[in-house]
Write a protein that holds these residues in place. Sequence first.
Motif, PDB file in Angstrom:
ATOM      1  N   ARG A  69      50.273 101.130  56.328  1.00 20.75           N
ATOM      2  CA  ARG A  69      49.153 101.839  55.713  1.00 20.75           C
ATOM      3  C   ARG A  69      48.276 100.867  54.925  1.00 20.75           C
ATOM      4  O   ARG A  69      47.045 100.933  55.002  1.00 20.75           O
ATOM      5  CB  ARG A  69      49.674 102.955  54.807  1.00 20.75           C
ATOM      6  N   ASP A  73      44.374 100.157  55.660  1.00 16.48           N
ATOM      7  CA  ASP A  73      43.364 100.305  54.607  1.00 16.48           C
ATOM      8  C   ASP A  73      42.533  99.035  54.499  1.00 16.48           C
ATOM      9  O   ASP A  73      41.316  99.081  54.347  1.00 16.48           O
ATOM     10  CB  ASP A  73      44.021 100.574  53.256  1.00 16.48           C
ATOM     11  N   SER A  74      43.189  97.886  54.605  1.00 22.58           N
ATOM     12  CA  SER A  74      42.471  96.626  54.452  1.00 22.58           C
ATOM     13  C   SER A  74      41.522  96.388  55.619  1.00 22.58           C
ATOM     14  O   SER A  74      40.546  95.646  55.505  1.00 22.58           O
ATOM     15  CB  SER A  74      43.444  95.459  54.313  1.00 22.58           C
ATOM     16  N   ARG A  77      40.042 101.349  57.730  1.00 27.74           N
ATOM     17  CA  ARG A  77      40.229 102.603  58.445  1.00 27.74           C
ATOM     18  C   ARG A  77      40.556 103.732  57.493  1.00 27.74           C
ATOM     19  O   ARG A  77      41.200 103.486  56.504  1.00 27.74           O
ATOM     20  CB  ARG A  77      41.380 102.479  59.424  1.00 27.74           C
TER      21      ARG A  77
END
Length: 77
Positions: A69, A73-74, A77
């Motif tokens: 996750r 995130d990075s 998305r």
Amino acid sequence: MTCRDLIDFLDDYVDERLSLIERAKFELHLAACRDCRNYLASYRETVRLARAAGATEETAAEMPADLVRAIMDSRGR
Ligand SMILES: [Zn+2]
């Protein structure tokens, strides 16, 4: 080049898409700026993990969900 400029160029630098002159300016700033060296190191690590995760679905399945996750995130998305 400022720290902000450097961050704007970071993607291109890591992917080796900078011209020789841009690259020289980038490295000059890096040599003088410890914060940006640290930033580049953590950026590279994130890119490496994201690419490893994207390599195969199986690799991603074996990774802890929190880590996957964080990588997603990075990637924005
Ligand atoms: Zn800097």
